[in-house]
Design an enzyme around this catalytic site. Sequence first.
Site, PDB file in Angstrom:
ATOM      1  N   HIS A   1       0.838  -1.205   0.000  1.00 30.77           N
ATOM      2  CA  HIS A   1       0.000   0.000   0.000  1.00 30.77           C
ATOM      3  C   HIS A   1       0.874   1.257   0.000  1.00 30.77           C
ATOM      4  CE1 HIS A   1      -2.894   3.057   1.150  1.00 30.77           C
ATOM      5  NE2 HIS A   1      -2.156   3.334   2.212  1.00 30.77           N
TER       6      HIS A   1
ATOM      7  N   ASP B   1       6.952  20.933 -27.067  1.00 31.95           N
ATOM      8  CA  ASP B   1       6.901  19.620 -26.428  1.00 31.95           C
ATOM      9  C   ASP B   1       7.929  19.629 -25.302  1.00 31.95           C
ATOM     10  OD1 ASP B   1       6.865  16.734 -25.880  1.00 31.95           O
ATOM     11  OD2 ASP B   1       5.878  16.558 -27.821  1.00 31.95           O
TER      12      ASP B   1
ATOM     13  N   TRP C   1       7.121   0.187   3.848  1.00 34.68           N
ATOM     14  CA  TRP C   1       7.655   0.861   2.659  1.00 34.68           C
ATOM     15  C   TRP C   1       9.050   1.429   2.937  1.00 34.68           C
ATOM     16  CZ3 TRP C   1       8.798   6.030   1.125  1.00 34.68           C
ATOM     17  CH2 TRP C   1       8.653   6.979   2.119  1.00 34.68           C
TER      18      TRP C   1
ATOM     19  N   SER D   1      13.199   5.873 -13.939  1.00 31.16           N
ATOM     20  CA  SER D   1      12.110   6.617 -14.556  1.00 31.16           C
ATOM     21  C   SER D   1      12.044   8.039 -13.999  1.00 31.16           C
ATOM     22  CB  SER D   1      10.794   5.878 -14.313  1.00 31.16           C
ATOM     23  OG  SER D   1       9.703   6.728 -14.498  1.00 31.16           O
ATOM     24  N   SER D   2      12.144   8.166 -12.671  1.00 33.67           N
ATOM     25  CA  SER D   2      12.042   9.496 -12.061  1.00 33.67           C
ATOM     26  C   SER D   2      13.198  10.391 -12.466  1.00 33.67           C
ATOM     27  CB  SER D   2      12.054   9.395 -10.543  1.00 33.67           C
ATOM     28  OG  SER D   2      10.937   8.708 -10.099  1.00 33.67           O
TER      29      SER D   2
ATOM     30  N   HIS E   1      13.284  11.983   3.361  1.00 36.19           N
ATOM     31  CA  HIS E   1      12.667  13.253   3.689  1.00 36.19           C
ATOM     32  C   HIS E   1      12.517  14.171   2.477  1.00 36.19           C
ATOM     33  CE1 HIS E   1      10.605  16.100   6.033  1.00 36.19           C
ATOM     34  NE2 HIS E   1      11.264  16.975   5.290  1.00 36.19           N
TER      35      HIS E   1
ATOM     36  N   GLU F   1      12.097  13.241  -0.352  1.00 32.41           N
ATOM     37  CA  GLU F   1      11.015  12.580  -1.096  1.00 32.41           C
ATOM     38  C   GLU F   1       9.638  13.129  -0.687  1.00 32.41           C
ATOM     39  OE1 GLU F   1      10.568  10.530  -3.542  1.00 32.41           O
ATOM     40  OE2 GLU F   1       8.469   9.989  -3.181  1.00 32.41           O
TER      41      GLU F   1
ATOM     42  N   TYR G   1       8.967  16.028   0.183  1.00 30.38           N
ATOM     43  CA  TYR G   1       8.793  17.340  -0.464  1.00 30.38           C
ATOM     44  C   TYR G   1       8.610  17.200  -1.964  1.00 30.38           C
ATOM     45  CZ  TYR G   1       8.932  19.493   3.891  1.00 30.38           C
ATOM     46  OH  TYR G   1       8.566  19.841   5.156  1.00 30.38           O
TER      47      TYR G   1
ATOM     48  N   SER H   1      -1.241  27.278  -5.832  1.00 31.66           N
ATOM     49  CA  SER H   1      -0.948  28.682  -6.140  1.00 31.66           C
ATOM     50  C   SER H   1      -1.425  29.074  -7.535  1.00 31.66           C
ATOM     51  CB  SER H   1       0.559  28.949  -6.047  1.00 31.66           C
ATOM     52  OG  SER H   1       1.063  28.485  -4.833  1.00 31.66           O
TER      53      SER H   1
ATOM     54  N   HIS I   1      15.045  13.450  11.819  1.00 29.61           N
ATOM     55  CA  HIS I   1      13.851  13.540  12.682  1.00 29.61           C
ATOM     56  C   HIS I   1      13.025  12.258  12.592  1.00 29.61           C
ATOM     57  CE1 HIS I   1      11.726  15.797   9.140  1.00 29.61           C
ATOM     58  NE2 HIS I   1      11.612  14.510   8.976  1.00 29.61           N
ATOM     59  N   HIS I   2      13.367  11.392  11.651  1.00 27.82           N
ATOM     60  CA  HIS I   2      12.719  10.076  11.605  1.00 27.82           C
ATOM     61  C   HIS I   2      13.429   9.079  12.513  1.00 27.82           C
ATOM     62  CE1 HIS I   2      10.099  11.109   8.207  1.00 27.82           C
ATOM     63  NE2 HIS I   2      11.116  11.816   7.775  1.00 27.82           N
TER      64      HIS I   2
ATOM     65  N   THR J   1       7.158  27.485   5.065  1.00 28.07           N
ATOM     66  CA  THR J   1       5.820  26.940   4.839  1.00 28.07           C
ATOM     67  C   THR J   1       4.778  27.943   5.306  1.00 28.07           C
ATOM     68  OG1 THR J   1       6.783  24.778   5.280  1.00 28.07           O
ATOM     69  CG2 THR J   1       4.394  24.874   5.093  1.00 28.07           C
TER      70      THR J   1
ATOM     71  N   LYS K   1       4.136  30.524   2.766  1.00 28.27           N
ATOM     72  CA  LYS K   1       3.209  30.075   1.717  1.00 28.27           C
ATOM     73  C   LYS K   1       1.768  30.182   2.170  1.00 28.27           C
ATOM     74  CE  LYS K   1       5.915  27.320  -1.193  1.00 28.27           C
ATOM     75  NZ  LYS K   1       5.434  27.787  -2.468  1.00 28.27           N
TER      76      LYS K   1
ATOM     77  N   ARG L   1       1.485   1.524  15.284  1.00 26.35           N
ATOM     78  CA  ARG L   1       1.199   1.360  13.866  1.00 26.35           C
ATOM     79  C   ARG L   1       1.725   0.012  13.375  1.00 26.35           C
ATOM     80  NH1 ARG L   1       5.599   4.855  10.439  1.00 26.35           N
ATOM     81  NH2 ARG L   1       4.432   3.922   8.723  1.00 26.35           N
TER      82      ARG L   1
HETATM   83  C1  HEM Z   1      -8.390   5.766   1.517  1.00 24.55           C
HETATM   84  C2  HEM Z   1      -7.226   6.266   1.684  1.00 24.55           C
HETATM   85  C3  HEM Z   1      -6.205   5.606   2.565  1.00 24.55           C
HETATM   86  C4  HEM Z   1      -6.385   4.773   3.644  1.00 24.55           C
HETATM   87  C5  HEM Z   1      -7.676   4.303   4.263  1.00 24.55           C
HETATM   88  C6  HEM Z   1      -5.090   4.416   4.122  1.00 24.55           C
HETATM   89  C7  HEM Z   1      -4.838   3.584   5.194  1.00 24.55           C
HETATM   90  C8  HEM Z   1      -3.592   3.204   5.626  1.00 24.55           C
HETATM   91  C9  HEM Z   1      -3.324   2.293   6.672  1.00 24.55           C
HETATM   92  C10 HEM Z   1      -4.374   1.593   7.503  1.00 24.55           C
HETATM   93  C11 HEM Z   1      -1.976   2.169   6.802  1.00 24.55           C
HETATM   94  C12 HEM Z   1      -1.222   1.226   7.744  1.00 24.55           C
HETATM   95  C13 HEM Z   1      -0.930   1.870   9.034  1.00 24.55           C
HETATM   96  C14 HEM Z   1      -0.007   1.073   9.881  1.00 24.55           C
HETATM   97  O1  HEM Z   1      -0.439   0.107  10.513  1.00 24.55           O
HETATM   98  O2  HEM Z   1       1.192   1.408   9.884  1.00 24.55           O
HETATM   99  C15 HEM Z   1      -1.392   3.021   5.836  1.00 24.55           C
HETATM  100  C16 HEM Z   1      -0.034   3.196   5.672  1.00 24.55           C
HETATM  101  C17 HEM Z   1       0.533   4.062   4.757  1.00 24.55           C
HETATM  102  N1  HEM Z   1      -0.119   4.845   3.834  1.00 24.55           N
HETATM  103 FE1  HEM Z   1      -2.135   4.925   3.590  1.00 24.55          FE
HETATM  104  N2  HEM Z   1      -4.156   5.033   3.334  1.00 24.55           N
HETATM  105  C18 HEM Z   1      -4.789   5.790   2.379  1.00 24.55           C
HETATM  106  C19 HEM Z   1      -4.213   6.592   1.417  1.00 24.55           C
HETATM  107  C20 HEM Z   1      -2.847   6.814   1.287  1.00 24.55           C
HETATM  108  C21 HEM Z   1      -2.222   7.682   0.335  1.00 24.55           C
HETATM  109  C22 HEM Z   1      -2.952   8.517  -0.718  1.00 24.55           C
HETATM  110  C23 HEM Z   1      -0.870   7.606   0.540  1.00 24.55           C
HETATM  111  C24 HEM Z   1       0.273   8.274  -0.185  1.00 24.55           C
HETATM  112  C25 HEM Z   1       0.211   9.299  -0.902  1.00 24.55           C
HETATM  113  C26 HEM Z   1      -0.649   6.711   1.617  1.00 24.55           C
HETATM  114  C27 HEM Z   1       0.601   6.419   2.123  1.00 24.55           C
HETATM  115  C28 HEM Z   1       0.838   5.545   3.122  1.00 24.55           C
HETATM  116  C29 HEM Z   1       2.138   5.204   3.615  1.00 24.55           C
HETATM  117  C30 HEM Z   1       3.461   5.760   3.103  1.00 24.55           C
HETATM  118  C31 HEM Z   1       1.953   4.276   4.642  1.00 24.55           C
HETATM  119  C32 HEM Z   1       3.018   3.631   5.471  1.00 24.55           C
HETATM  120  C33 HEM Z   1       3.186   2.225   5.003  1.00 24.55           C
HETATM  121  C34 HEM Z   1       4.092   1.506   5.915  1.00 24.55           C
HETATM  122  O3  HEM Z   1       4.029   1.746   7.124  1.00 24.55           O
HETATM  123  O4  HEM Z   1       4.866   0.696   5.411  1.00 24.55           O
HETATM  124  N3  HEM Z   1      -1.867   6.251   2.055  1.00 24.55           N
HETATM  125  N4  HEM Z   1      -2.399   3.647   5.119  1.00 24.55           N
HETATM  126 CU   LIG Z   2      10.833  13.759   7.289  1.00 23.83          CU
END
Ligand code: HEM
Ligand SMILES: [Cu+2]
Length: 533
Positions: A84, A113, A149, A177-178, A261, A263, A265, A276, A310-311, A336, A339, A458
């Site tokens: 996820h 282009d 992740w 790609s990035s 970090h 990333e 931003y 804006s 800070h992480h 920030t 802004k 978490r």
């Molecule tokens: C419906 C929308 C979303 C729901 C319900 C949701 C829910 C969750 C849940 C339940 C977790 C796991 C929490 C845990 O136990 O650590 C999680 C982790 C995470 N989510 Fe989401 N999320 C959503 C959208 C997004 C979006 C849009 C992003 C990124 C732009 C995102 C990025 C992340 C990241 C980076 C983690 C951490 C994964 C990890 O701990 O390995 N999520 N999310």
């Molecule tokens: Cu950070």
Amino acid sequence: MSVSNTVTSHDHHAHDHHDHGPAKGLLRWVFTTNHKDIGAMYLWFSFAMFLFAGSLAMIIRAELFRPGEQLVNPEFFNQLTTLHGLIMVFGAVMPAFVGLANWLIPVMIGAPDMALPRLNNWSFWILPIAFSILISTLFMEGSAPNFGWTFYAPLSSTFGPPSTDFFIFSIHMMGMSSILGAINVVATILNLRAPGMTLMKMPIFVWTWLITAFLLIAVMPVLAGCVTMLLTDRHFGTSFFNAAGGGDPVMFQHVFWFFGHPEVYIMILPAFGIISQILPTFTRKHLFGYASMVYATCAIAFLSFIVWAHHMFTTGMPLAGELFFMYTTMLIAVPTGVKVFNWVATMFKGAMSFETPMLFTLAFIFLFTCGGFSGLMLSITPADFQYQDTYFVVAHFHYVLVPGAVFSIMAAAYYWLPKWTGHYYNETLGKTHFWLSFISINVTFFPMHFLGLAGMPRRIPDYALQFADFNQIVSIGAFVFGASQLLFLYIVIKTIRGGEKASAQVWENAHGLEWTLPSPPPYHTFSTPPEIK
Ligand code: HEM
Ligand SMILES: [Cu+2]
């Protein structure tokens, strides 16, 4: 800025040079070098990944609806959170911004282009391959990646499942790609601006992308190095992250967050640009403090390189380190704040109207700021010892990512959809989508703050009984948010297929070169550059 109402010289006159339209059939998309085609493919790819990673989140929330094991076993739960997070970050948010860059930067600066169109094709097509590899790990023996992740060693080195190697390969590809995409953005902005468009006359979205591109070029190689060290630790006898061989697992975290970090931003600076861009249109004023916006973006980008630890407040850093990273992190609040101040000042005494893109923009300003405040709380080192690894962190980063990055992308989609498709979307449906998303996102993520403060950790598939009520509320919010995004899909498809014809100007007070082009713009635009007064 007087880029509005400039006469465009994209040609209506008869011509015999091959001003051809797109090729026919599937091969159009495989071989295309056209920035509008590639932009559209990025956006569709991103949306597909958004729905896929969103479905994983739905399973997570179904599991967490009640304490105890409900749907999935703990081992699979870890794979769900890992994929996820990875897919949302690298597959949904980043490609959406690259798609917007592709579609918009050339038309905003009056270029025909992107500067490197074949590279552009390649940058895109690497992505579906990379994500197919990553997603295929779900079907591999011994489980998909399950270390989060952030793939901390030794979870990903010594204890990583065999599929970790495929994960590493897919990250290498995403990084390529990035980087290629970012080089293209820099080359385009620095070389292809129409005569008269000085740097300080560029639309602010172009500025934020220029700075983002430099961040990408700086940190994606660090991520690549990080996964490469992981690979050699796993297979070639090195011990970068292994204490037994003279290495250090904490160094993994330093390398990862030196990428990680900046990333975050990378995922928010283009959003600042979009906001804006949209706000002046619906306040019928000019953006307040254009130059200070540019400088604030630069300042944020610079600071993003010196806050990474800070992480890692709880890893046992020396006190001086804790203090350094606490203060630098707090400093980010200054640019920030500039802004947010400028956005509020733009609205001040404006003649505001509340079309769907404006609603998403206002929600962004309000809710992103909330996410920023919880970030400030986390930056207080001694307090972070309490918050670390709880749902408070999950609440924080979702506030900046979902009503932050994702809402800005939605705002952009509604704002430019009439330009892209030639049709207005249905305003009632758009507003319905907004209100459903706005309410459900807060129902989902706001209670997480309290869960975290009360101590819910978490990345767990089960929890103590006292957290049950709030988790139910959170899950219901999540299901509503997830379902609402299908409405968005419906709105977009409906708009592509028909609807009220959009004028070239689309929004009465919109400024910029893209609004001088017909809606939709012809396949090739600005083959002769416009003059900017
Ligand atoms: C419906 C929308 C979303 C729901 C319900 C949701 C829910 C969750 C849940 C339940 C977790 C796991 C929490 C845990 O136990 O650590 C999680 C982790 C995470 N989510 Fe989401 N999320 C959503 C959208 C997004 C979006 C849009 C992003 C990124 C732009 C995102 C990025 C992340 C990241 C980076 C983690 C951490 C994964 C990890 O701990 O390995 N999520 N999310
Ligand atoms: Cu950070």
